[in-house]
Design a protein around this motif. Sequence first.
Motif, PDB file in Angstrom:
ATOM      1  N   SER A  66      -1.853  13.989   0.784  1.00 15.28           N
ATOM      2  CA  SER A  66      -1.733  12.566   0.436  1.00 15.28           C
ATOM      3  C   SER A  66      -1.372  11.683   1.626  1.00 15.28           C
ATOM      4  O   SER A  66      -1.407  10.464   1.512  1.00 15.28           O
ATOM      5  N   ASP A 100       0.839  -1.204   0.000  1.00  8.00           N
ATOM      6  CA  ASP A 100       0.000   0.000   0.000  1.00  8.00           C
ATOM      7  C   ASP A 100       0.876   1.256   0.000  1.00  8.00           C
ATOM      8  O   ASP A 100       0.585   2.238  -0.708  1.00  8.00           O
ATOM      9  N   ALA A 101       1.983   1.205   0.790  1.00  7.93           N
ATOM     10  CA  ALA A 101       2.884   2.356   0.825  1.00  7.93           C
ATOM     11  C   ALA A 101       3.527   2.581  -0.531  1.00  7.93           C
ATOM     12  O   ALA A 101       3.706   3.731  -0.983  1.00  7.93           O
ATOM     13  N   LEU A 131       1.598  11.360   2.974  1.00  9.04           N
ATOM     14  CA  LEU A 131       2.943  10.808   2.850  1.00  9.04           C
ATOM     15  C   LEU A 131       3.870  11.460   3.859  1.00  9.04           C
ATOM     16  O   LEU A 131       3.550  12.490   4.439  1.00  9.04           O
ATOM     17  N   ALA A 185       1.655   6.746  -6.772  1.00 11.68           N
ATOM     18  CA  ALA A 185       0.542   7.563  -7.296  1.00 11.68           C
ATOM     19  C   ALA A 185       0.778   9.049  -7.023  1.00 11.68           C
ATOM     20  O   ALA A 185       0.577   9.906  -7.895  1.00 11.68           O
ATOM     21  N   ALA A 186       1.240   9.344  -5.800  1.00  9.03           N
ATOM     22  CA  ALA A 186       1.489  10.745  -5.458  1.00  9.03           C
ATOM     23  C   ALA A 186       2.634  11.311  -6.291  1.00  9.03           C
ATOM     24  O   ALA A 186       2.591  12.461  -6.757  1.00  9.03           O
ATOM     25  N   ASN A 220       2.223   1.775  -3.480  1.00 11.30           N
ATOM     26  CA  ASN A 220       1.216   2.284  -4.424  1.00 11.30           C
ATOM     27  C   ASN A 220       0.911   3.760  -4.149  1.00 11.30           C
ATOM     28  O   ASN A 220       0.797   4.585  -5.078  1.00 11.30           O
ATOM     29  N   ARG A 221       0.747   4.111  -2.870  1.00 15.24           N
ATOM     30  CA  ARG A 221       0.451   5.501  -2.540  1.00 15.24           C
ATOM     31  C   ARG A 221       1.594   6.419  -2.943  1.00 15.24           C
ATOM     32  O   ARG A 221       1.390   7.510  -3.485  1.00 15.24           O
ATOM     33  N   SER A 222       2.837   5.951  -2.663  1.00 13.57           N
ATOM     34  CA  SER A 222       4.002   6.775  -2.998  1.00 13.57           C
ATOM     35  C   SER A 222       4.091   6.965  -4.508  1.00 13.57           C
ATOM     36  O   SER A 222       4.336   8.078  -5.008  1.00 13.57           O
TER      37      SER A 222
END
Length: 941
Positions: A103, A61-62, A105, A68-69, A64-66
């Motif tokens: 986001s 998840d980390a 992050l 995408a951002a 994917n989030r990183s």
Amino acid sequence: MTGRFGRQPTGWGSRMSARLSRGAHSVAGQVFALQAVIVLLLITAAALALVFQARFDSQRDARNRSLAAAEAFAHAPGLPEALMSHDPTAVLQPLAEAARRASGLDFIAVMDLRGVRYTDSRPELIGQRASDISRAVAGESFTQVFKGQPSDAVRAVVPVRNADGEVIGLVGTGIEVENVSHAVEGQLPLLVGATAGGLLLGTAGAALVSRRLLHQTRGLGAAEMTRMNEHHEAVLHAVREGVLIIGNDQRLILANDEARRLLDLPQDAEERHVGDLGLDPRTTELLASGRVVTDHVHLAGDRLLAVNVRPTMAYAGRPAGRVVTLRDSTELASVSGRAEVARSRLQLLYDAGVRIGTTLDVARTAEELSDVAVPRFADFVTVELLEPVLRGDEPSRGGVYTEMRRAAISGIRSDSPLQPVGDLIRFEVPTAPMAAALDAGHAVLAADLNAAMGWRAQDSQGTRVALEYGLHSLISVPLQARGVVLGMANFWRADTPEPFDGEDLSFAEELGARAAVSIDNARRFTREHAMAVTLQRSLLPRVLPDQSAVDVAYRYLPAKAGVGGDWFDVIQLPGARVALVVGDVVGHGVHAAATMGRLRTAVHNFSTLDLPPDELLGHLDELINRIDQDEAGGAGTADGIADGNGSGGGGEDAEPDGRAERASSVTGATCLYAVYDPVSGRCRMASAGHPGPALIRPDGRVEFPEMPAGIPLGVGGMPFEAVEFELPEGSRLVLFTDGLVEDRDRDFDTGLRLLAETLSRPGRSPDQAASDVLATMLFPVPSDDIALLIADTRRLEADRIAEWEVPVEHSAVSRVRNAGSAQLVEWGLEDIAFTAELILSELVTNAIRYGSAPVGVRLIRDRSLICEVSDGSSTSPHLRYAATTDEGGRGLFLVAQYAERWGTRYTDRGKVIWAELPLTGGAEPQPPAPLDLEALEDLAW
């Protein structure tokens, strides 16, 4: 109240502890423990899998989030222009912080192509270079778990492109690993709760299963259940006794294999009524009656059965039944008979092992074989041996054996028709049992001698007499050891009506094989004993020296069990003295005899140096140490050679004794060395671990003088001490080895007392005393050698000795020479006066010139004339050849030329130079010209 309520928990606790202990050792307890462990392992594995899965999901998840951002920020409008502006940080830092907070992050960093940060959540990192961005610079977006400075993080790096598609910058986003771990830890309470719940449910299920199994197995453990199963299988299939279990309703519940065989039961006999099994009425009535019987003999068909009936206990609501055991008495009687025969044969073999070979004598061993088999196996037994075996020699291998010498015969009667001991037995008919057995190499059975035509053809008249006598069955067994035929044993039956059979043949062969080994051992012992005796007697003195100091008698007896290393010696020494020696070498056999010879030779060699007893033993000890060291060093090489050539296996071609002769250590030998001087009557002796002598005084008193304790030869490390005492004229010295006084049945002190009593009898010569001592002291079968030396001491008469003290001045030489010449005339030795004067003059001159006071001269008239000159110096003279131009140096040369023997003896206060001359002039060396004795006084060594 307290005591009443205080005891109850204790009893309850002990019962609970006993139940838990019993349950823990039961099958149910073990199954519960196994199930609990399996549940624990499964739930633990599931929990660990969930933890790892949660960690993996959090990291994914980390990522994917990183990513995408980073992609969104990298494609934001105006980002390329901001990167190309004069101050990218001022423009992009506020935008990056706003995007990071939105986001969720941990950081958003905008970098140039070198990795220098324009923006970062931590302002102190702006302007610093990021690492590991080469892939993004090349135009590739990627995510990774980064470990390093400024912190470990799950990050994404995305390139920023301009309108032409060129990479002009980088955007990095990410979440620190620590924050990812916090996300996983937030789920742990749920995972732990689920794990605990699963563990409780699994354990509860295992407990229910265990409780049910405990009830069904009644708390039995695995070993008990295994044992019960083994017992059940044994009863059903292995037990040689029939077992029936009959219920209260007269139905057969169980029958084992033996019961089915004895009663011939059908295959479906179980669960059938006893009356439906097809048994005879008497057997059916016995099984159905229910009465208790013990060892009831019952006839079932053609079998005689021993029957036992016992009721069973009611159990778990089931009615009581009964157990029936059946044993076949007919087979038991037969088996018992065969077992008794086998037992008697085993006992006979045991007796043969004990009784055969007790003496290591070939003829006696053959007699023991014939005695042991009569009458328990045969009515008559004869033993024939080859002639070389009787002599102890090695018999020839192979070939045809046509004759042997009868060595033993035994029988139940003394009037047998068989040839007596000592007769030559011939085997000329090949079909006779004896010849056939020798040819085949194994025992041959002639069950009926009437039908043995080869045996009858061997000696028609003798066999006819044997058949009329009653001999009817024969077993001939060749006696073989190590593949070599030694002889033959024949077992005959006459009064026993049953002939020999196949089982008797096997037994006779076994008996013959055991006897053959004993005969071969006795043969080899006889040979080795004869060799050792021959060697021993060749090494011992055959003729004692002719001397006047003592009157000697000696005896030597080898042990029956094997020749040892005992020895004795009488050695003539200068000055009419004599040395008496006895010694003992540890061990028996050829090696002990050879070692004895070496020691005796060494003593002879050392005695020529005329050493005191203690010094001689010291030199002998040093020599033995050196011999042992040399032989120990060479033994390894010899062994290696033996092993290397493959001859160490002791096969049929090996030496008769099965081993190569190897040298062993000499350490442990003992020796007693005594020197007697008939002039002074003094005796000096020293011992190296040997028993001291017996001294018989002229009045008959027997003493054992105390000797300094000496260690055996070869041990080393300690000096030897000598003792000296004066012997009255007519004294007797007795030297002996310990085999004379000590044996298995008599200790040393008892033997000494008996020896003293024997020696105290007066009026006997040394030879008579020696015979009486052996007659009294000798054991029936001595286990050790015996050496005995008896010496009656003598004193030289005073008129046979002349002594002078010599002043240390040259003028004394002529006076001594004149006095010596006068003494020789008085003794009637004018023939040797010139030679004696010459020798005496030379010795005295050199003692005065090179020696030191006191100087003395002694003349002894014994079997030869002994001239002795003593002085206080220990300087050793030596013989040399003087050149023609030398003025001196011819003294000892002249002495050596004119004397029969000469030498030097060292004393406590100097030395003695001696020379011996024969009492008659004989072939006296003639000088080339008359010598001036006065001028010879100036000659020197």
